[in-house]
Design an enzyme around this catalytic site. Structure first.
Site, PDB file in Angstrom:
ATOM      1  N   SER A  48       0.876  -1.122   0.052  1.00  0.00           N
ATOM      2  CA  SER A  48      -0.003  -0.093  -0.079  1.00  0.00           C
ATOM      3  C   SER A  48       1.048   1.207  -0.051  1.00  0.00           C
ATOM      4  CB  SER A  48      -0.843  -0.017   1.087  1.00  0.00           C
ATOM      5  OG  SER A  48      -0.200  -0.088   2.344  1.00  0.00           O
ATOM      6  N   THR A 184      -0.569   3.054   5.289  1.00  0.00           N
ATOM      7  CA  THR A 184       0.239   4.181   4.722  1.00  0.00           C
ATOM      8  C   THR A 184       1.461   4.433   5.655  1.00  0.00           C
ATOM      9  OG1 THR A 184      -2.062   5.467   4.542  1.00  0.00           O
ATOM     10  CG2 THR A 184      -0.125   6.691   4.720  1.00  0.00           C
ATOM     11  N   THR A 202       1.377   6.828   0.379  1.00  0.00           N
ATOM     12  CA  THR A 202       0.415   5.856   0.104  1.00  0.00           C
ATOM     13  C   THR A 202      -0.346   5.513  -1.095  1.00  0.00           C
ATOM     14  OG1 THR A 202      -1.624   4.760   1.289  1.00  0.00           O
ATOM     15  CG2 THR A 202      -1.722   7.177   0.705  1.00  0.00           C
ATOM     16  N   ARG A 212      -9.969   9.078  -6.284  1.00  0.00           N
ATOM     17  CA  ARG A 212     -10.318   9.220  -4.991  1.00  0.00           C
ATOM     18  C   ARG A 212      -9.157   9.646  -3.959  1.00  0.00           C
ATOM     19  NH1 ARG A 212      -7.819   6.755  -0.088  1.00  0.00           N
ATOM     20  NH2 ARG A 212      -9.186   6.996   1.657  1.00  0.00           N
ATOM     21  N   VAL A 213      -9.138  10.659  -3.452  1.00  0.00           N
ATOM     22  CA  VAL A 213      -7.799  11.021  -2.731  1.00  0.00           C
ATOM     23  C   VAL A 213      -8.256  10.822  -1.023  1.00  0.00           C
ATOM     24  CG1 VAL A 213      -6.250  13.044  -2.147  1.00  0.00           C
ATOM     25  CG2 VAL A 213      -7.149  12.485  -4.378  1.00  0.00           C
ATOM     26  N   GLY A 214      -7.473  10.362  -0.284  1.00  0.00           N
ATOM     27  CA  GLY A 214      -7.412  10.230   1.229  1.00  0.00           C
ATOM     28  C   GLY A 214      -7.025  11.329   1.851  1.00  0.00           C
ATOM     29  N   ASP A 215      -6.613  11.017   3.242  1.00  0.00           N
ATOM     30  CA  ASP A 215      -5.974  12.169   4.099  1.00  0.00           C
ATOM     31  C   ASP A 215      -4.524  12.409   3.739  1.00  0.00           C
ATOM     32  OD1 ASP A 215      -5.406   9.611   5.058  1.00  0.00           O
ATOM     33  OD2 ASP A 215      -4.966  10.583   7.045  1.00  0.00           O
ATOM     34  N   THR A 234      -2.695   6.969   9.466  1.00  0.00           N
ATOM     35  CA  THR A 234      -2.862   5.984   8.780  1.00  0.00           C
ATOM     36  C   THR A 234      -4.212   5.392   8.920  1.00  0.00           C
ATOM     37  OG1 THR A 234      -2.276   4.304  10.097  1.00  0.00           O
ATOM     38  CG2 THR A 234      -0.440   5.268   8.853  1.00  0.00           C
ATOM     39  N   GLY A 235      -4.891   4.769   7.896  1.00  0.00           N
ATOM     40  CA  GLY A 235      -6.178   4.132   7.954  1.00  0.00           C
ATOM     41  C   GLY A 235      -7.066   4.610   7.068  1.00  0.00           C
ATOM     42  N   GLY A 237      -8.897   7.282   5.527  1.00  0.00           N
ATOM     43  CA  GLY A 237      -8.532   8.694   5.257  1.00  0.00           C
ATOM     44  C   GLY A 237      -9.831   9.520   5.384  1.00  0.00           C
TER      45      GLY A 237
HETATM   46  N1  GLY Z   1      -4.831   6.998   4.881  1.00  0.00           N
HETATM   47  C1  GLY Z   1      -4.637   6.495   3.589  1.00  0.00           C
HETATM   48  C2  GLY Z   1      -5.994   6.835   2.842  1.00  0.00           C
HETATM   49  O1  GLY Z   1      -7.154   6.789   3.269  1.00  0.00           O
HETATM   50  O2  GLY Z   1      -5.918   6.908   1.668  1.00  0.00           O
END
Ligand code: GLY
Length: 322
Positions: A48, A184, A202, A212-215, A234-235, A237
């Site tokens: 990942s 991440t 990540t 899709r974009v996370g945190d 991490t986790g 997002g």
């Molecule tokens: N924490 C990584 C994501 O949600 O993309």
């Protein structure tokens, strides 16, 4: 008294020795963070981060990364970048040579190419096999017709997506498909000059919706650093974005809370939100005190500093949902 320190989540033990070496030789926290993360991005077995990160629904690897410097509050980030192995280094260049904080998708790729980064395939047979195993092997508990349509999304996304979305609520099936595989890497460093930096990289949640974009690339959400402390998540997002988690953790440390206590409050906020999802918060203050806190049992992080030769694996504090 700690002269320098570096900590990280996930497979960061692969990168931390390099980061530690840089710090021990008097290098900057920014260099230590970037070079540590590059080694993690290079690891084809980390599913990942970087090379062979889990692809999106279409089988394409899209990477997010960010870096932030404490003393200047400068930040650089890239989102949904394809075909470049080191998004962390592109993010650093965004920070250092553009007037921007974040570049996404095609724009980030054009920027990377312009500054001399090598475009390349960032998935090999192993990554493709992992992807196929998920696409073919996971039961979504939907009627067979829907399951088959979803598995064919990557062949004709536009046609099948519309059909699937018309028939079955996207929140339901998409969550089941993409939910439980994510990870991440976070690295936080304190250098001998007392400066801090944080980096995050990540491939996001496995089988994510394209785009899709996370945190991870969002300062305040998945990363934050100032001259008091650094923090990263991490986790899932979406949860870190909604709670501005990384910024809030640092804010409380600025107000004299310990890193451990501040991250615990962050996880209590996650629990209060009452959404499905896992979060791990990593944080470290300017004295080199680090903490990992999470709502999932069994998680850990790595830490090393100038007082020891070793890289220590530390159990993260688990806060259970009542
Ligand atoms: N924490 C990584 C994501 O949600 O993309």
């Amino acid at each position: 008294m700690i002269d320098y320190a570096i900590c990280g989540t996930r497979n960061s033990n692969i990168g931390l020795p390099k980061g530690r070496e840089i710090l021990a030789e008097g290098g900057t926290a920014l260099d230590a963070v970037e070079e540590s993360i590059k080694l993690i991005e290079n690891n084809p077995y980390d599913i990942s981060v970087g090379f062979n990160g889990f692809p999106n629904l279409l089988g394409i690897v899209e990477l997010d990364a960010s870096i932030m410097e404490g003393k200047t509050l400068k930040a650089g980030a890239v989102a949904a970048v394809k075909n470049y192995r080191h998004p962390i280094s592109i993010a650093r260049n965004v920070m250092e040579i553009t007037p921007h904080v974040m570049l996404a998708g095609e724009g980030a790729e054009k920027f990377a190419k312009a500054i001399g980064f090598q475009e390349e395939e960032i998935i090999d047979e192993l990554g493709i096999k992992n992807y196929k195993n998920v696409m073919e092997g996971k039961s979504l508990e939907l009627p067979l017709e829907a399951e088959n349509l979803i598995r064919e999304l990557f062949m004709n996304f536009d046609k099948h997506l519309k059909e699937v979305m018309n028939k079955y609520p996207i929140k339901e099936w998409y969550k089941k498909l993409s939910f439980d595989k994510h990870g991440t890497t976070n690295v936080i460093a304190l250098d001998k000059d007392g400066n801090m930096a944080v980096g995050v990289s990540t491939s996001g949640i496995a089988m994510k919706f394209p785009g899709r974009v996370g945190d991870s690339p969002i300062p305040g959400a998945g990363i934050y650093c100032n001259n008091v402390a650094g923090s990263a998540c991490t986790g899932t997002g979406e949860i870190a974005i909604r709670l501005s988690l990384a910024r809030m953790v640092v804010h409380r440390i600025e107000n004299n809370m310990t890193p451990e206590h501040s991250a615990e409050i962050g996880i209590l906020d996650v629990i209060k939100l009452n959404e499905d999802g896992v979060i791990h918060i990593l944080t470290m203050d300017k004295q080199g005190n680090s903490a990992g806190v999470t709502n999932k049992d069994g998680l850990f992080y790595y830490h090393t500093d100038s007082t020891t030769e070793k890289i220590t694996k530390r159990s993260s504090t688990y806060i259970e949902k009542k």
